[in-house]
Scaffold this motif. Structure first.
Motif, mmCIF file in Angstrom:
data_model
loop_
_atom_site.group_PDB
_atom_site.id
_atom_site.type_symbol
_atom_site.label_atom_id
_atom_site.label_comp_id
_atom_site.label_asym_id
_atom_site.label_seq_id
_atom_site.Cartn_x
_atom_site.Cartn_y
_atom_site.Cartn_z
ATOM 1 N N VAL A 198 -11.770 1.083 1.002
ATOM 2 C CA VAL A 198 -12.810 1.478 1.952
ATOM 3 C C VAL A 198 -13.400 0.194 2.516
ATOM 4 O O VAL A 198 -13.837 -0.673 1.754
ATOM 5 C CB VAL A 198 -13.900 2.330 1.275
ATOM 6 C CG1 VAL A 198 -14.946 2.762 2.299
ATOM 7 C CG2 VAL A 198 -13.293 3.535 0.584
ATOM 8 N N ILE A 199 -13.393 0.052 3.826
ATOM 9 C CA ILE A 199 -13.767 -1.219 4.432
ATOM 10 C C ILE A 199 -14.500 -1.006 5.761
ATOM 11 O O ILE A 199 -14.150 -0.110 6.522
ATOM 12 C CB ILE A 199 -12.508 -2.111 4.658
ATOM 13 C CG1 ILE A 199 -12.865 -3.505 5.143
ATOM 14 C CG2 ILE A 199 -11.532 -1.437 5.602
ATOM 15 C CD1 ILE A 199 -13.343 -4.416 4.065
ATOM 16 N N ASP A 200 -15.515 -1.817 6.019
ATOM 17 C CA ASP A 200 -16.172 -1.822 7.334
ATOM 18 C C ASP A 200 -15.330 -2.657 8.288
ATOM 19 O O ASP A 200 -15.027 -3.823 8.007
ATOM 20 C CB ASP A 200 -17.579 -2.420 7.228
ATOM 21 C CG ASP A 200 -18.546 -1.486 6.532
ATOM 22 O OD1 ASP A 200 -18.638 -0.316 6.940
ATOM 23 O OD2 ASP A 200 -19.196 -1.933 5.560
ATOM 24 N N ASN A 212 -5.114 9.845 10.184
ATOM 25 C CA ASN A 212 -3.953 9.344 10.918
ATOM 26 C C ASN A 212 -2.961 8.715 9.939
ATOM 27 O O ASN A 212 -3.329 7.816 9.174
ATOM 28 C CB ASN A 212 -4.374 8.290 11.946
ATOM 29 C CG ASN A 212 -4.946 8.915 13.200
ATOM 30 O OD1 ASN A 212 -4.841 10.116 13.418
ATOM 31 N ND2 ASN A 212 -5.569 8.093 14.041
ATOM 32 N N MET A 213 -1.717 9.155 9.988
ATOM 33 C CA MET A 213 -0.697 8.671 9.059
ATOM 34 C C MET A 213 0.506 8.169 9.843
ATOM 35 O O MET A 213 1.009 8.869 10.727
ATOM 36 C CB MET A 213 -0.260 9.791 8.115
ATOM 37 C CG MET A 213 -1.373 10.333 7.231
ATOM 38 S SD MET A 213 -0.764 11.654 6.165
ATOM 39 C CE MET A 213 -2.202 11.941 5.131
ATOM 40 N N THR A 214 0.954 6.957 9.489
ATOM 41 C CA THR A 214 2.048 6.321 10.209
ATOM 42 C C THR A 214 3.219 6.028 9.281
ATOM 43 O O THR A 214 3.034 5.415 8.221
ATOM 44 C CB THR A 214 1.598 4.990 10.842
ATOM 45 O OG1 THR A 214 0.459 5.218 11.673
ATOM 46 C CG2 THR A 214 2.714 4.373 11.669
ATOM 47 N N GLY A 222 -2.121 5.290 6.123
ATOM 48 C CA GLY A 222 -3.013 6.342 6.579
ATOM 49 C C GLY A 222 -4.456 5.875 6.591
ATOM 50 O O GLY A 222 -4.850 5.008 5.800
ATOM 51 N N TYR A 223 -5.254 6.436 7.498
ATOM 52 C CA TYR A 223 -6.676 6.099 7.515
ATOM 53 C C TYR A 223 -7.450 7.182 8.249
ATOM 54 O O TYR A 223 -6.918 7.928 9.068
ATOM 55 C CB TYR A 223 -6.924 4.738 8.172
ATOM 56 C CG TYR A 223 -6.701 4.688 9.670
ATOM 57 C CD1 TYR A 223 -7.750 4.871 10.565
ATOM 58 C CD2 TYR A 223 -5.433 4.453 10.189
ATOM 59 C CE1 TYR A 223 -7.550 4.819 11.940
ATOM 60 C CE2 TYR A 223 -5.214 4.393 11.557
ATOM 61 C CZ TYR A 223 -6.275 4.577 12.430
ATOM 62 O OH TYR A 223 -6.068 4.537 13.789
ATOM 63 N N ILE A 224 -8.738 7.243 7.929
ATOM 64 C CA ILE A 224 -9.659 8.120 8.637
ATOM 65 C C ILE A 224 -10.882 7.287 8.994
ATOM 66 O O ILE A 224 -11.382 6.511 8.172
ATOM 67 C CB ILE A 224 -10.030 9.362 7.777
ATOM 68 C CG1 ILE A 224 -10.861 10.358 8.586
ATOM 69 C CG2 ILE A 224 -10.720 8.979 6.483
ATOM 70 C CD1 ILE A 224 -11.013 11.718 7.904
ATOM 71 N N PRO A 230 -17.629 3.452 7.085
ATOM 72 C CA PRO A 230 -16.501 2.598 6.709
ATOM 73 C C PRO A 230 -15.173 3.345 6.892
ATOM 74 O O PRO A 230 -15.121 4.567 6.794
ATOM 75 C CB PRO A 230 -16.761 2.296 5.228
ATOM 76 C CG PRO A 230 -18.202 2.598 5.011
ATOM 77 C CD PRO A 230 -18.545 3.702 5.960
ATOM 78 N N VAL A 231 -14.131 2.599 7.158
ATOM 79 C CA VAL A 231 -12.794 3.166 7.282
ATOM 80 C C VAL A 231 -12.200 3.361 5.882
ATOM 81 O O VAL A 231 -12.253 2.453 5.046
ATOM 82 C CB VAL A 231 -11.883 2.245 8.110
ATOM 83 C CG1 VAL A 231 -10.443 2.759 8.130
ATOM 84 C CG2 VAL A 231 -12.419 2.103 9.525
ATOM 85 N N MET A 232 -11.658 4.544 5.637
ATOM 86 C CA MET A 232 -10.948 4.816 4.394
ATOM 87 C C MET A 232 -9.449 4.733 4.690
ATOM 88 O O MET A 232 -8.949 5.440 5.566
ATOM 89 C CB MET A 232 -11.304 6.203 3.857
ATOM 90 C CG MET A 232 -12.779 6.392 3.541
ATOM 91 S SD MET A 232 -13.126 8.027 2.839
ATOM 92 C CE MET A 232 -14.910 8.000 2.737
#
Length: 409
Positions: A198-200, A212-214, A222-224, A230-232
């Protein structure tokens, strides 16, 4: 009032004493469920309590997991603490969208949404609920050995205590499974390693509630992302078995993961460039089907019995379901052994269905050759509706209404 006659409970209180190995999500949920039904659970955990409140990255609870938490009175607080997840969007390495799985109707259809939440936040909520229920948690006290004979289970930790039963919720590599069930098969390495965090991050576009999954060239990502949050993110990549040890240099490992996704579409590379270090990764193992989950008054539960790969998005949900169903079974069984036997009958096929969903998803992430990739791009849009239907059968189970409903296969 339980019809189980406790062997070691005080004659005055008649409270069945149950040891729980592991203060993971399933173990804590079981402790809360049992305590609220009048039993006396004691949780053994090697880690300190503060680590439970902060460990791990994040997970997604499916509607069946949220509804299992509803039985513990925790559904709404978990929904509030997390991020409602509107669905999954799958992209290939060129950024072409292959499929979207819509979760927006989950609340109306299943009575609960899908929710993405930090693992530590969920652990903290369960810890607080266990504390409020008066559960004894022996942190820093792992179970070193077990002796199970007749109606007594002797648990050896920093001291020796006797219980009416022991539930091993001690994970995929369960020491209790190895100790008391040596004949059962061991987990098999899938060939994939996963990590996440988990990151800002500045400049990452909102995914509008979608994960979103690539399928990247060198790994799956993947990330949301939501405005102001923060981005997970998570990833998985193929690696040999000798690579499963934990990173010796967290900063160098972060740069290795960044390099895997440098040529990815979307915001994958931007996210990874912002990650300073990665302390841990998680080799993904496949759990063979076990012929039994119990022996006498000792039961395997959650990942110790039926580890569900992260590809399915069901690991935490199934563990919490297990806890709610098992606690309910104690109320109506004549013996502890009968409750454990019934638990296996009710949960075994359902857990295998979740495992099959995970295996199918994981197989797509391992595609590497040009032909495999092209076939994946052609086939995935066709098979995703069937996969979504299989997921829906899992989502529909209501542990909060058990035993009025039976497990959905």
């Amino acid at each position: 009032m339980s019809v189980i006659q406790p062997a070691s409970a005080s004659p005055k209180t008649k409270r069945t004493r149950i040891a729980i190995a592991g203060a993971g999500l399933g173990g804590l949920a079981l402790a809360v469920a049992l305590s609220r039904r009048g039993y006396a659970p004691v949780v053994y955990e090697r880690k300190p309590v503060k680590q439970i409140r902060s460990e791990g990255a994040f997970l997604t609870l499916a509607p069946n997991g949220i509804n299992a938490l509803r039985a513990l009175g925790l559904a709404e607080v978990v929904i509030e603490a997390g991020l409602e997840t509107a669905g999954l969007a799958l992209f290939n390495e060129h950024g072409r969208r292959l499929a979207v799985v819509d979760y927006s109707a989950h609340r109306a259809k299943f009575g609960a949404p899908s929710v993405t939440i930090r693992r530590g936040a969920l652990g903290a909520l369960l810890l607080d609920a266990a504390s409020a229920a008066g559960v004894e948690i022996r942190s820093g006290n792992g179970i070193e050995d077990v002796e199970a004979a007749g109606e007594i289970v002797a648990v050896h930790s920093t001291d020796t205590m006797q219980y009416d039963a022991l539930v091993a919720s001690d994970g995929l590599r369960s020491p209790i499974r190895r100790r008391l069930f040596p004949e059962l098969p061991q987990p098999l390495y899938s060939g994939l390693i996963g990590t996440g965090g988990v990151i800002d991050v500045e400049g990452v576009a909102s995914t509008n509630g979608l994960m979103n999954m690539t399928f990247g060239r060198r790994g799956f990502f993947g990330y949301i992302a939501e405005p102001g949050q923060p981005v997970m993110w998570f990833n998985s990549y193929p690696a040999p078995i000798d690579a499963v040890g934990q990173p010796a240099d967290p900063k160098a490992y972060a740069r290795f993961i960044e390099d895997l996704h440098r040529d990815d579409p979307l915001d994958n590379a931007r996210i990874m460039a912002a990650v300073p270090a990665i302390e841990r990764h998680y080799p993904i193992f496949d759990m063979p089907e076990l012929a039994r989950w119990s022996r006498g008054r000792v039961l395997l539960m959650g990942d110790a019995a039926h580890a569900v790969s992260p590809h399915s998005g069901q690991g935490a949900s199934m563990a919490i379901e297990d806890a709610v169903v098992l606690a309910a079974l104690f109320d109506n069984a004549e013996t502890i052994e009968a409750a454990f036997a019934r638990f296996f009958v009710l949960r075994q096929e359902r857990s295998q269905a979740a495992i099959r969903v995970g295996r199918a998803a994981g197989g797509q992430k391992s595609a590497q050759g040009w032909l495999q990739l092209r076939l994946r791009d052609l086939i995935l849009p066709l098979v995703m509706p069937m996969a979504a239907k299989a997921q829906s059968r899992l989502f529909a189970f209501r542990a909060d209404r058990f035993p009025l409903t039976q497990p959905v296969q």
